[in-house]
Design a protein around this motif. Structure first.
Motif, short mmCIF file in Angstrom:
data_model
loop_
_atom_site.label_atom_id
_atom_site.label_comp_id
_atom_site.label_asym_id
_atom_site.label_seq_id
_atom_site.Cartn_x
_atom_site.Cartn_y
_atom_site.Cartn_z
N SER A 108 0.84 -1.19 0.00
CA SER A 108 0.00 0.00 0.00
C SER A 108 0.88 1.24 0.00
CB SER A 108 -0.94 0.04 1.21
OG SER A 108 -0.23 0.32 2.39
N THR A 109 0.32 2.31 -0.55
CA THR A 109 0.96 3.62 -0.49
C THR A 109 -0.07 4.62 0.01
OG1 THR A 109 0.42 4.14 -2.80
CG2 THR A 109 2.60 3.17 -2.37
N GLU A 110 0.44 5.63 0.70
CA GLU A 110 -0.41 6.69 1.21
C GLU A 110 0.27 8.03 0.96
OE1 GLU A 110 -1.44 6.27 5.35
OE2 GLU A 110 -1.34 4.09 5.20
N LYS A 111 -0.51 8.99 0.50
CA LYS A 111 -0.04 10.37 0.37
C LYS A 111 -0.70 11.15 1.52
CE LYS A 111 0.00 11.91 -3.98
NZ LYS A 111 -0.45 12.11 -5.39
N PRO A 112 0.07 11.41 2.60
CA PRO A 112 -0.53 12.01 3.78
C PRO A 112 -0.73 13.53 3.72
CG PRO A 112 1.77 11.52 4.19
CD PRO A 112 1.45 10.99 2.81
N ASP A 113 -0.21 14.18 2.71
CA ASP A 113 -0.25 15.65 2.68
C ASP A 113 -1.18 16.21 1.60
OD1 ASP A 113 1.72 15.60 4.71
OD2 ASP A 113 3.27 15.32 3.18
N VAL A 114 -2.04 15.38 1.03
CA VAL A 114 -2.89 15.82 -0.07
C VAL A 114 -4.03 16.71 0.41
CG1 VAL A 114 -4.47 15.05 -1.89
CG2 VAL A 114 -2.28 13.88 -1.55
N TYR A 115 -4.74 16.26 1.43
CA TYR A 115 -5.91 17.00 1.91
C TYR A 115 -5.72 17.35 3.39
CZ TYR A 115 -8.14 15.11 -2.29
OH TYR A 115 -8.45 14.78 -3.58
N PRO A 116 -6.10 18.55 3.77
CA PRO A 116 -5.91 18.94 5.18
C PRO A 116 -6.93 18.31 6.13
CG PRO A 116 -6.97 20.72 3.97
CD PRO A 116 -6.61 19.65 2.96
N ASP A 117 -8.01 17.76 5.59
CA ASP A 117 -9.07 17.24 6.45
C ASP A 117 -9.11 15.72 6.56
OD1 ASP A 117 -9.83 16.91 3.84
OD2 ASP A 117 -11.85 17.70 4.09
N CYS A 118 -8.02 15.05 6.18
CA CYS A 118 -7.94 13.60 6.36
C CYS A 118 -6.48 13.20 6.56
CB CYS A 118 -8.57 12.86 5.19
SG CYS A 118 -7.76 13.10 3.62
N ASP A 119 -6.28 12.02 7.09
CA ASP A 119 -4.92 11.54 7.35
C ASP A 119 -4.14 11.27 6.07
OD1 ASP A 119 -5.08 11.68 10.11
OD2 ASP A 119 -5.72 9.60 10.32
N ALA A 120 -4.80 10.66 5.09
CA ALA A 120 -4.08 10.28 3.88
C ALA A 120 -5.05 9.79 2.82
CB ALA A 120 -3.07 9.17 4.19
N VAL A 121 -4.56 9.74 1.58
CA VAL A 121 -5.25 9.06 0.49
C VAL A 121 -4.28 8.00 -0.02
CG1 VAL A 121 -6.74 10.97 -0.15
CG2 VAL A 121 -4.50 10.78 -1.22
N GLY A 122 -4.82 6.84 -0.39
CA GLY A 122 -3.90 5.78 -0.77
C GLY A 122 -4.53 4.65 -1.53
N VAL A 123 -3.69 3.67 -1.79
CA VAL A 123 -4.06 2.52 -2.60
C VAL A 123 -3.41 1.28 -1.98
CG1 VAL A 123 -3.86 1.45 -4.88
CG2 VAL A 123 -4.13 3.92 -4.69
N GLU A 124 -4.13 0.16 -2.04
CA GLU A 124 -3.59 -1.10 -1.54
C GLU A 124 -3.88 -2.19 -2.56
OE1 GLU A 124 -3.86 -2.42 2.71
OE2 GLU A 124 -5.27 -3.83 1.81
N VAL A 125 -2.95 -3.12 -2.70
CA VAL A 125 -3.13 -4.25 -3.60
C VAL A 125 -2.56 -5.50 -2.93
CG1 VAL A 125 -0.98 -3.87 -4.88
CG2 VAL A 125 -2.88 -5.00 -6.01
N PHE A 126 -3.18 -6.64 -3.23
CA PHE A 126 -2.75 -7.92 -2.68
C PHE A 126 -2.60 -8.90 -3.82
CE2 PHE A 126 -3.82 -12.21 -1.27
CZ PHE A 126 -2.93 -12.37 -0.20
N GLY A 127 -1.60 -9.75 -3.73
CA GLY A 127 -1.42 -10.80 -4.73
C GLY A 127 -0.88 -12.06 -4.10
N ILE A 128 -1.29 -13.19 -4.68
CA ILE A 128 -0.82 -14.49 -4.20
C ILE A 128 -0.43 -15.31 -5.43
CG2 ILE A 128 -3.14 -15.48 -4.15
CD1 ILE A 128 -2.27 -17.00 -1.60
N LYS A 129 0.69 -16.01 -5.32
CA LYS A 129 1.15 -16.83 -6.43
C LYS A 129 0.25 -18.06 -6.58
CE LYS A 129 6.06 -15.71 -5.98
NZ LYS A 129 7.38 -16.28 -5.60
N ASP A 130 0.00 -18.43 -7.81
CA ASP A 130 -0.80 -19.62 -8.06
C ASP A 130 -0.06 -20.90 -7.74
OD1 ASP A 130 -3.00 -18.18 -8.97
OD2 ASP A 130 -2.29 -18.15 -11.03
N ASN A 131 1.25 -20.89 -7.96
CA ASN A 131 2.01 -22.13 -7.89
C ASN A 131 2.89 -22.25 -6.64
OD1 ASN A 131 3.72 -20.07 -8.55
ND2 ASN A 131 4.74 -21.14 -10.21
N ALA A 132 2.73 -21.36 -5.70
CA ALA A 132 3.62 -21.42 -4.52
C ALA A 132 2.91 -22.00 -3.32
CB ALA A 132 4.13 -20.03 -4.19
#
Length: 132
Positions: A108-132
């Motif tokens: 995940s990444t977060e940009k904490p300085d974008v908006y003054p009225d919230c902690d951060a805006v961000g994105v999260e992604v999850f992945g799992i290998k098929d063969n592991a």
């Protein structure tokens, strides 16, 4: 970022994490964002099978080194401007999953300085290998 291991394929895994790694990166689609760096917080969870990460001789070679996670983030930051957080997390996820011992990863990444009225805006992604 706190994580619960609930996926059945992760029950035999240990979780390594890098939490709130602060980097300054040139990121964004707006003209004003392209003129300088922004503070971004990066979080990474790696899920590694216990069979591949339980040391018997207490040596670093027996586990995944935390430096791999941190160095991978810095290597991407050094490549230069990126428009979207989505692109950044997708690239980092691919890098994490390319490690032969990693079964799954969450980034995940977060940009904490974008908006003054919230902690951060961000994105999260999850992945799992098929063969592991």
């Amino acid at each position: 970022m706190h994580s619960q291991i609930t996926h059945p394929r992760l029950l035999d895994c240990r979780r390594l994490f890098l939490r709130d790694y602060e980097v300054w990166i040139n990121i964004g689609v707006h003209d004003f964002e392209k003129k300088g760096e922004q503070r971004v917080l990066v979080n990474v969870d790696l899920y590694i099978p216990l069979a591949l990460s339980t040391p018997t001789a207490d040596t670093l070679e027996e586990v995944v080194d935390y430096d791999f996670i941190r160095r991978s983030v810095m290597d991407r930051v050094k490549q230069g401007h990126i428009h979207l957080q989505e692109t950044l997390v997708d690239e980092l996820l691919r890098t994490m999953l390319a490690h032969p011992r990693v079964r799954a990863a969450r980034v995940s990444t977060e940009k904490p300085d974008v908006y003054p009225d919230c902690d951060a805006v961000g994105v999260e992604v999850f992945g799992i290998k098929d063969n592991a």
